[in-house]
Design a protein around this motif. Structure first.
Motif, PDB file in Angstrom:
ATOM      1  N   LYS A 151      -8.253  -4.530  -4.984  1.00 34.40           N
ATOM      2  CA  LYS A 151      -7.627  -5.044  -3.786  1.00 34.40           C
ATOM      3  C   LYS A 151      -7.953  -4.559  -2.439  1.00 34.40           C
ATOM      4  O   LYS A 151      -8.837  -3.618  -2.512  1.00 34.40           O
ATOM      5  CB  LYS A 151      -6.187  -5.008  -4.121  1.00 34.40           C
ATOM      6  CG  LYS A 151      -5.662  -5.742  -5.301  1.00 34.40           C
ATOM      7  CD  LYS A 151      -4.027  -5.516  -5.206  1.00 34.40           C
ATOM      8  CE  LYS A 151      -3.647  -5.991  -6.614  1.00 34.40           C
ATOM      9  NZ  LYS A 151      -2.247  -6.319  -6.567  1.00 34.40           N
ATOM     10  N   ILE A 153      -7.755   0.020  -4.331  1.00 33.57           N
ATOM     11  CA  ILE A 153      -7.543  -0.592  -3.121  1.00 33.57           C
ATOM     12  C   ILE A 153      -8.487  -0.233  -2.187  1.00 33.57           C
ATOM     13  O   ILE A 153      -8.434   1.210  -2.033  1.00 33.57           O
ATOM     14  CB  ILE A 153      -6.016  -0.377  -2.516  1.00 33.57           C
ATOM     15  CG1 ILE A 153      -5.218  -0.988  -3.529  1.00 33.57           C
ATOM     16  CG2 ILE A 153      -5.869  -1.030  -1.243  1.00 33.57           C
ATOM     17  CD1 ILE A 153      -3.602  -0.681  -3.282  1.00 33.57           C
ATOM     18  N   LEU A 208       0.858  -1.201  -0.151  1.00 34.83           N
ATOM     19  CA  LEU A 208       0.083  -0.023   0.208  1.00 34.83           C
ATOM     20  C   LEU A 208       1.156   1.084   0.054  1.00 34.83           C
ATOM     21  O   LEU A 208       0.694   2.212  -0.819  1.00 34.83           O
ATOM     22  CB  LEU A 208      -0.807  -0.008   1.230  1.00 34.83           C
ATOM     23  CG  LEU A 208      -1.920   1.333   1.162  1.00 34.83           C
ATOM     24  CD1 LEU A 208      -2.818   1.454   0.157  1.00 34.83           C
ATOM     25  CD2 LEU A 208      -2.456   1.270   2.653  1.00 34.83           C
ATOM     26  N   TYR A 255      -6.776  -3.580   1.362  1.00 32.72           N
ATOM     27  CA  TYR A 255      -5.802  -3.536   2.775  1.00 32.72           C
ATOM     28  C   TYR A 255      -6.687  -3.887   3.880  1.00 32.72           C
ATOM     29  O   TYR A 255      -7.360  -3.035   4.181  1.00 32.72           O
ATOM     30  CB  TYR A 255      -5.368  -2.153   2.600  1.00 32.72           C
ATOM     31  CG  TYR A 255      -4.434  -1.768   3.876  1.00 32.72           C
ATOM     32  CD1 TYR A 255      -3.387  -2.746   4.168  1.00 32.72           C
ATOM     33  CD2 TYR A 255      -4.781  -0.730   4.391  1.00 32.72           C
ATOM     34  CE1 TYR A 255      -2.607  -2.396   5.221  1.00 32.72           C
ATOM     35  CE2 TYR A 255      -3.930  -0.436   5.589  1.00 32.72           C
ATOM     36  CZ  TYR A 255      -2.911  -1.489   5.958  1.00 32.72           C
ATOM     37  OH  TYR A 255      -2.098  -1.178   7.180  1.00 32.72           O
TER      38      TYR A 255
END
Length: 122
Positions: free
Chosen positions: A104, A79, A29, A106
């Protein structure tokens, strides 16, 4: 979590394919934060975001996510994150259902970020 309508005890009996979200680490990230190659979205409430957030990350509250799909990039990876990972998982599901492909999560969320952000070397 409120209004739980049921639960699954045996996925094999559901006759469904189990999907898993693609997770990113705190290190991955951080690599994307100062670049324009990824859209990072914080799905916590506005007050949570205002009390502290990852610099440069956009706030789109989970409860308004479906009404703001036009703000989600279709051309670069996305993300999502929240406080602990629960709302990010829900956001992942909503975005996936609405055609976002390169997605995605995190899952460490803001809690892990605040705890470890200074340990990371840029």
């Amino acid at each position: 979590m409120d209004n739980i309508y049921g639960f699954v005890t045996d996925l094999n009996k559901m006759n469904m394919v189990l999907e898993k979200s693609d997770l990113v680490s705190i290190e991955e990230l951080k690599k994307h934060l100062d670049k324009k190659d990824v859209q990072v979205i914080d799905v916590r409430t506005e007050s949570e975001y205002n009390n502290g957030h990852i610099k440069g990350v956009e706030n789109i509250v989970l409860t308004s996510l479906e009404n703001n799909l036009d703000k989600i990039s279709k051309n670069k990876p996305v993300i999502v994150h929240c406080q602990s990972g629960v709302r990010a998982a829900m956001a992942y599901s909503i975005l996936k259902r609405n055609g976002v492909k390169n997605l995605k999560t995190y899952s460490g969320g803001i809690n892990e970020w605040e705890e470890k952000k200074n340990e990371l070397v840029k």
